[in-house]
Design a protein around this motif. Sequence first.
Motif, PDB file in Angstrom:
ATOM      1  N   MET A  10      -4.261   4.140   6.148  1.00 35.11           N
ATOM      2  CA  MET A  10      -5.383   4.268   5.226  1.00 35.11           C
ATOM      3  C   MET A  10      -5.941   2.905   4.855  1.00 35.11           C
ATOM      4  O   MET A  10      -7.162   2.711   4.785  1.00 35.11           O
ATOM      5  CB  MET A  10      -4.947   5.030   3.976  1.00 35.11           C
ATOM      6  N   ALA A  11      -5.053   1.933   4.643  1.00 36.08           N
ATOM      7  CA  ALA A  11      -5.497   0.579   4.307  1.00 36.08           C
ATOM      8  C   ALA A  11      -6.298  -0.030   5.458  1.00 36.08           C
ATOM      9  O   ALA A  11      -7.334  -0.685   5.238  1.00 36.08           O
ATOM     10  CB  ALA A  11      -4.299  -0.301   3.967  1.00 36.08           C
TER      11      ALA A  11
ATOM     12  N   THR B  64      -1.853  14.692   5.878  1.00 33.00           N
ATOM     13  CA  THR B  64      -0.552  14.136   5.520  1.00 33.00           C
ATOM     14  C   THR B  64       0.372  15.295   5.142  1.00 33.00           C
ATOM     15  O   THR B  64       0.003  16.120   4.305  1.00 33.00           O
ATOM     16  CB  THR B  64      -0.679  13.173   4.320  1.00 33.00           C
TER      17      THR B  64
ATOM     18  N   GLY C  56       5.283   8.435   5.348  1.00 27.61           N
ATOM     19  CA  GLY C  56       4.530   8.066   4.153  1.00 27.61           C
ATOM     20  C   GLY C  56       4.052   6.631   4.196  1.00 27.61           C
ATOM     21  O   GLY C  56       2.892   6.337   3.882  1.00 27.61           O
TER      22      GLY C  56
ATOM     23  N   ARG D 171       0.084   5.234   4.559  1.00 24.88           N
ATOM     24  CA  ARG D 171      -0.520   4.283   3.614  1.00 24.88           C
ATOM     25  C   ARG D 171      -1.070   3.059   4.333  1.00 24.88           C
ATOM     26  O   ARG D 171      -2.155   2.567   4.011  1.00 24.88           O
ATOM     27  CB  ARG D 171       0.519   3.890   2.561  1.00 24.88           C
TER      28      ARG D 171
END
Length: 376
Positions: A356-357, A87, A349, A353
């Motif tokens: 990742m979830a 990231t 960003g 996220r």
Amino acid sequence: MMDALTSNPWVLTLPAFLLVISLIVFIHEMGHYLVGRWSGIRILAFSFGFGPELVGFTDKHGTRWKISAVPLGGYVRFYGDADAASTPDFDALKDIPEAERAKTFMGAKLWKRAATVAAGPIANFILAIVILTGIFLAFGKFVSDPIVTTVNPGSAAEIAGVHKGDYLLALDGTKVETFDDVRRYVSVRPGIPVTLTVRRDGAQLDLQVVPKLTEIKDQFGNKMELGIIGILTSKDEGNMRIVSFSPTGAVVEATKETWNIVTGTFDYIGNLITGRMKADQLGGPIRVAQTSGQVATLGFVALLHLAAVLSVSIGLLNLMPVPVLDGGHLLFYAIEAFRGKPLGEVAQGVAFRIGMALVLSLMVFATWNDITSLLG
């Protein structure tokens, strides 16, 4: 001692699992590392595993090589990364002098970033080809001619009109070379009509066969669902034999086998999406560990073959267009090439996220499947 090991695969589970995962992860991350270094990007860390560092050293280029506490993956961290998932650290990038930015991952040219990211999955595919090439060179390949010697009563093949003695020529127009070609093709097509071209008494016939979704057990008692048409061949009539390969021939055959794994994986994903197969066959680390231990009882060559299959699977998984995975980064770069500029800090960003979830959800689901499979 050996009898005790082979009769109890759980004794081999942890060492076999660590051997397989270590090899695959190391090669994957080495792909990122080598192309990144070649591209002039500074590399801060090369880690096998996640979490706290257990042991490591820093080389003359400033790269920290380390083994971390959780050996379920690994990462290469580049200059300018905020974390192990690459990231971008936008705040840190603002403070890096202009002359230094070319050494950061985000400061590198687009094609260099894309090549560095793609190198990991590509390394996985190369590893599979190398392993399979070695196996074919050393041991050859067990094959048999596509001749039907048994048609199971009530099977899809009997319903379609397949007879004993039929020579299988093609499946949906694709030439059949060995009996295993038939097994591989129909196994991922349950409920889908397949045109089976056969030679019978000198004549060529096209038969329509619909593989039945059937639950079977492997030699270790693991359950799986496959498309089955219900035909067999025999050692003598099927001319079962071991085929040897030249070095070039072994590479070609290994590449074909790797491609078969790729297409088989996509066929399985397609079956999940359409509901023809259940998602309970998706496995996570526990099932991989269990399978590693079981396959290890068959010998080191069988374990290497499993490593090749898993290497391809991990390479494909990483190419999924999900942020935090390599495929997600490549998707960002494609968007950047189209727009002429990268996505904004906020958009990236949010995407990371969400990615990742999704990855964590898939891991939880796969682990749940592993646990229920063990308990069942």
